[in-house]
Design an enzyme around this catalytic site. Structure first.
Site, short mmCIF file in Angstrom:
data_model
loop_
_atom_site.label_atom_id
_atom_site.label_comp_id
_atom_site.label_asym_id
_atom_site.label_seq_id
_atom_site.Cartn_x
_atom_site.Cartn_y
_atom_site.Cartn_z
N SER A 294 -4.16 -8.00 77.68
CA SER A 294 -4.15 -8.41 76.28
C SER A 294 -5.09 -7.55 75.42
CB SER A 294 -4.52 -9.90 76.20
OG SER A 294 -4.30 -10.42 74.92
N ASP A 305 -4.14 6.72 72.90
CA ASP A 305 -3.20 7.35 71.97
C ASP A 305 -3.89 8.30 70.99
OD1 ASP A 305 -1.13 6.10 73.20
OD2 ASP A 305 -0.57 4.81 71.52
N LYS A 319 0.06 -7.68 79.45
CA LYS A 319 0.21 -8.89 78.63
C LYS A 319 0.08 -8.46 77.17
CE LYS A 319 -0.95 -12.99 76.69
NZ LYS A 319 -1.44 -13.21 75.32
#
Length: 442
Positions: A294, A305, A319
């Site tokens: 999460s 990224d 998740k």
């Protein structure tokens, strides 16, 4: 149908349609068919009240019906009665009672997402991916997730026996003693050569403040000569979205951190970083594993990224769905999955997880024994061919057991210690970068 039954059905009907209005949903295409289904609910409700072998209150039946509707959607949506709702609010503040374990539901069993550091669950050796099949001998199959969680909670110092199913092993029992769980979400220390180590165990209301304090302390300890930072998100089950955004923002100067996309495109949200990097551009390594879920995956995905950090470890949990807590006046709240998380590059986290840049399996650092110590320990005599052969056989057995051991999770007790192999590899990487950049002098 009796009057109380009509009242319960009417209440359920009002609840369902009021919720549709609250979230801006369009009217059902066939409202007549919807009313037929609600009539079916009323018939079943009344039949249970009249003929079920035990007395069950109307509140219990209606709550169970609502929870059944929500839990059938996905493992993370459910109904919270008033007590569970209050417990959840206490948990996000960083202190609650229980075993110290983040769980979800999988195929009717309770699945361990991650044990929390320094809690009964962590000390007992529970691992991400473990399935809990029985609680004090009672099967979990048939329970809802809130029911199972409620059963795991109890008075401080009371005991509970969990039956665990772990891949590659026979089911086994673990006895835990409940405790007050006080989550210190941030821990830090200075590694060799002025490398800062920061561990985030969960994302609660204290996390962003704790992170900033940890960085200030590390800079002071290193006399402002830090050469890199390790951010440890292993076994971190997640928590509050705003805290995940704040932690990511702390290391990013600009750009998107995460986006959430739901049923309606116009309700998509994007969270962007603001100028300011608490690490002042120093190289960052992020440790993740199968217990990172999460909010942890949001941070790892954003830093990966933007090429702000190198991810080391094993694949994260996966998740990536957003749960919105919707209070229901006088009736607790409902936790409903309303969107999914996407990393800045548009990757979905749900059921996919985040892949590390450098895969390093979990292992424990152990010093090799000296040959003389091995001989003395085994009671071997030099030149005894029989004993030499036996020693070689034992070595092969040890090698085989090591290679077949479960390397996907880490012993919580070794996290952040000198025995932590993944941490050692992160330290080596940052030392290498510092040497290459001329910041480290040996």
């Amino acid at each position: 149908m009796k009057r109380s039954g009509l009242i319960a059905v009417a209440a359920a009907t009002v609840l369902l349609f009021s919720l549709r209005q609250d979230v801006g949903a369009a009217a059902p295409a066939n409202s007549g068919e919807t009313y037929k289904q609600l009539n079916l609910f009323g018939e079943v409700f009344e039949r249970v009240r009249a003929d079920y072998v035990d007395e069950v209150s109307d509140d219990t039946l209606v709550e169970s019906a609502i929870n059944g509707m929500l839990t059938s959607l996905d493992p993370h949506s459910n109904y919270l009665n008033t007590k569970n709702f209050n417990d959840m609010k206490v948990q996000t503040r960083g202190e609650f009672g229980g075993l110290g374990i983040e769980v979800s539901m999988e195929n009717g069993l309770v699945k361990v997402v991650s044990p929390i550091d320094d809690t009964p669950a962590a000390r007992a050796g529970l691992k991400p991916g473990d399935l809990i099949t029985h609680l004090d001998g009672d099967p979990v199959q048939g329970m809802t997730l809130p029911e199972a969680v409620e059963k795991m909670r109890g008075p401080i110092s009371s005991e509970i026996r969990l039956t665990i199913r772990r891949e590659g092993k026979e089911p086994f029992d673990v006895k835990l003693t409940r405790a007050t769980i006080k989550i210190q979400s941030i821990r830090s220390h200075l590694e060799v050569d002025n490398i800062g180590y920061i561990r985030i165990t969960t994302f609660n209301e204290q996390t962003d403040v704790g992170l900033n304090n940890a960085m200030k302390n590390l800079k002071q300890q290193a006399n402002n000569k830090l050469i890199g930072v390790i951010l440890d998100l292993r076994n971190n089950p997640g928590g509050l979205l705003d805290q995940a955004v704040a932690v990511s923002d702390a290391f990013l100067e600009k750009g998107e951190i995460v986006s959430t996309r739901g049923k309606r495109a116009e309700e998509a949200q994007r969270y962007n970083a603001r100028p300011g990097d608490i690490a002042s551009g120093l190289p960052v390594a992020v440790l993740i594993n199968g217990g990172s879920a999460s909010a942890s995956e949001i941070v790892a995905g954003a830093l990966q990224d933007h090429h702000r950090a190198v991810l080391i470890g094993t694949k994260s949990f996966g998740k990536g769905s957003v749960q919105t807590i919707i209070p229901l006046a006088g009736h607790g709240a409902m936790r409903l999955t309303t969107a999914r998380y996407y990393t800045p590059s548009g990757r979905s986290i749900q059921a996919r997880g985040i892949d590390p840049d450098i895969v390093v399996e979990a292992a424990k650092i152990a010093k090799d024994e000296k040959p003389a110590d091995k001989i003395a320990k085994a009671g071997d005599k030099p030149g005894d061919k029989k004993d030499d052969k036996a020693a070689k056989t034992d070595d092969k057995k040890d090698e085989k057991s090591e290679s077949t051991a479960d390397q996907s999770t880490i012993d919580p007790a070794s996290i952040g210690t000198a025995d932590d192999y993944q941490l050692a590899r992160a330290v080596d990487m940052l030392r290498g970068i510092a040497l290459f950049n001329g910041r480290l002098v040996n």
